[in-house]
Design a protein around this motif. Structure first.
Motif, short mmCIF file in Angstrom:
data_model
loop_
_atom_site.label_atom_id
_atom_site.label_comp_id
_atom_site.label_asym_id
_atom_site.label_seq_id
_atom_site.Cartn_x
_atom_site.Cartn_y
_atom_site.Cartn_z
N GLU A 56 -82.85 90.62 13.48
CA GLU A 56 -81.55 91.28 13.29
C GLU A 56 -80.61 90.43 12.45
N ASP A 57 -80.62 89.10 12.66
CA ASP A 57 -79.75 88.22 11.88
C ASP A 57 -80.17 88.20 10.42
N LEU A 58 -81.47 88.14 10.18
CA LEU A 58 -81.97 88.13 8.80
C LEU A 58 -81.63 89.45 8.10
N GLU A 59 -81.72 90.54 8.83
CA GLU A 59 -81.40 91.85 8.24
C GLU A 59 -79.94 91.90 7.79
N GLN A 60 -79.03 91.42 8.64
CA GLN A 60 -77.61 91.45 8.29
C GLN A 60 -77.34 90.59 7.06
N ILE A 61 -77.96 89.42 6.99
CA ILE A 61 -77.78 88.54 5.82
C ILE A 61 -78.37 89.20 4.58
N TYR A 88 -82.73 88.89 -4.81
CA TYR A 88 -81.40 88.64 -4.27
C TYR A 88 -81.43 88.67 -2.74
N ILE A 89 -82.13 89.66 -2.18
CA ILE A 89 -82.21 89.81 -0.73
C ILE A 89 -82.93 88.61 -0.12
N ARG A 90 -84.08 88.29 -0.68
CA ARG A 90 -84.87 87.17 -0.17
C ARG A 90 -84.10 85.84 -0.32
N LEU A 94 -83.24 83.09 2.61
CA LEU A 94 -83.73 81.72 2.54
C LEU A 94 -82.59 80.71 2.52
N HIS A 95 -81.50 81.05 1.83
CA HIS A 95 -80.34 80.16 1.83
C HIS A 95 -79.73 80.08 3.24
N TYR A 96 -79.75 81.19 3.94
CA TYR A 96 -79.25 81.21 5.32
C TYR A 96 -80.11 80.31 6.21
N LEU A 97 -81.43 80.40 6.06
CA LEU A 97 -82.33 79.55 6.84
C LEU A 97 -82.16 78.09 6.47
N ARG A 98 -81.96 77.82 5.18
CA ARG A 98 -81.76 76.44 4.73
C ARG A 98 -80.49 75.86 5.35
N ASP A 99 -79.41 76.64 5.33
CA ASP A 99 -78.14 76.15 5.88
C ASP A 99 -78.23 75.91 7.39
N LYS A 100 -78.97 76.77 8.09
CA LYS A 100 -79.11 76.60 9.53
C LYS A 100 -80.03 75.43 9.88
N GLY A 178 -89.84 73.41 1.05
CA GLY A 178 -89.34 73.32 -0.32
C GLY A 178 -88.82 74.64 -0.83
N ASP A 179 -89.43 75.76 -0.35
CA ASP A 179 -88.99 77.08 -0.80
C ASP A 179 -87.57 77.38 -0.35
N THR A 180 -87.14 76.75 0.74
CA THR A 180 -85.80 77.05 1.26
C THR A 180 -84.71 76.20 0.61
N LEU A 181 -85.11 75.24 -0.26
CA LEU A 181 -84.13 74.40 -0.94
C LEU A 181 -83.68 75.05 -2.24
N PRO A 182 -82.44 74.84 -2.66
CA PRO A 182 -81.94 75.46 -3.89
C PRO A 182 -82.60 74.88 -5.13
N ASP A 183 -82.99 75.76 -6.04
CA ASP A 183 -83.51 75.37 -7.35
C ASP A 183 -82.36 75.46 -8.34
N HIS A 184 -81.79 74.31 -8.72
CA HIS A 184 -80.58 74.31 -9.53
C HIS A 184 -80.85 74.90 -10.92
N HIS A 185 -82.05 74.67 -11.46
CA HIS A 185 -82.38 75.26 -12.77
C HIS A 185 -82.43 76.78 -12.67
#
Length: 258
Positions: A56-61, A88-90, A94-100, A178-185
């Motif tokens: 449910e949390d992932l769906e809202q994000i 965009y959705i994915r 992933l950014h939400y999971l990375r931050d948590k 590694g997939d959950t980390l931001p790719d700055h490029h």
């Protein structure tokens, strides 16, 4: 625009995307979210099977990512909306999971208990002739078994993990840390693409001659005399259209920049 309450079709989505691109409104955007919520659920189901975060949390994000995709999509680019929206959705999930997953502060009491428990385990193994159970350790430490389990889990989870370590894996997909980390490029490239789409959307709302003047002078970098010749107007008129276009673009782009 009247929307049928029956089964939504791909034609409905395309018509709404075109309408939103021409004249963005909250009503049309909400209808597009309703039409495409299946994309969010699809991605949320897949990622929820690969992590401990509630579906449910992932769906809202994911709906935040869907809204971003709707706002940036250009229906005239020849790209399917689903292919455009899923990254965009994915990405939002992933950014939400990375931050948590940020580093957790461990209480000093638990750190001391964990170290004491490791030493006590060795002593009890020698005395008993076999490794003690967690319940026996908890009793020896004088704490509840629940607290001992939480203490172990917290200390174990703070240990460094390789970026290549797989969070979880299914038949058709796997996610590493590694997939959950931001790719700055990638983020810079995505930002450039978003800016290009925003400018293109704003340009589409200009008068044809004003749009042509800006494209010739600023995008194609033609001299104003050459631009005037191609458009079919005087250089002075080109200058007036450029001034008018810049003023209009600053107004159209201001809400998006904000």
């Amino acid at each position: 625009m009247t929307i049928r309450s029956a089964q939504y079709t791909n034609v409905d989505t395309i018509e709404l995307l075109v309408a939103y691109f021409r004249n963005p409104s909250l009503e049309i955007r909400n209808q597009l979210v309703e039409f495409n919520k299946g994309l969010v659920r699809q991605v949320a189901h897949r990622i929820s099977r690969q992590c401990s975060e509630p579906y449910e949390d992932l769906e809202q994000i994911g709906y935040l990512g869907l809204i971003r995709a709707i706002e940036r999509f250009n229906p005239h680019q020849g790209c399917a909306f689903s292919s455009f929206a899923i990254p965009y959705i994915r990405g939002e999930m992933l950014h939400y999971l990375r931050d948590k997953g940020s580093v957790m502060r461990i209480p000093r009491r638990w750190q001391e208990l964990y170290n004491k428990g490791r030493k006590l385990r060795k002593q009890l193994t020698v005395n008993l002739g076999y490794p003690p159970s967690d319940k026996q350790l908890a009793i020896a430490l004088g704490i509840d078994i629940k607290e001992w389990n939480e203490c172990q889990l917290a200390l174990q989870n703070r240990l460094p993990v390789s970026l290549d370590a797989t969070v979880s894996q299914t038949v058709d997909c796997s996610i590493t840390f590694g997939d959950t980390l931001p790719d700055h490029h990638y983020q810079a490239k995505q930002k450039f693409e978003e800016d290009r789409l925003q400018l293109q959307r704003a340009m589409s709302q200009l008068e044809e001659k004003t749009k042509a003047a800006i494209e010739c002078v600023f995008l194609r970098e033609l001299p104003r005399k050459e631009a005037a010749k191609q458009i079919g107007m005087s250089p002075m008129t080109v200058t007036r259209h450029l001034q008018k276009g810049i003023q209009q673009l600053s107004v159209l782009l201001e809400p998006q920049v904000a």
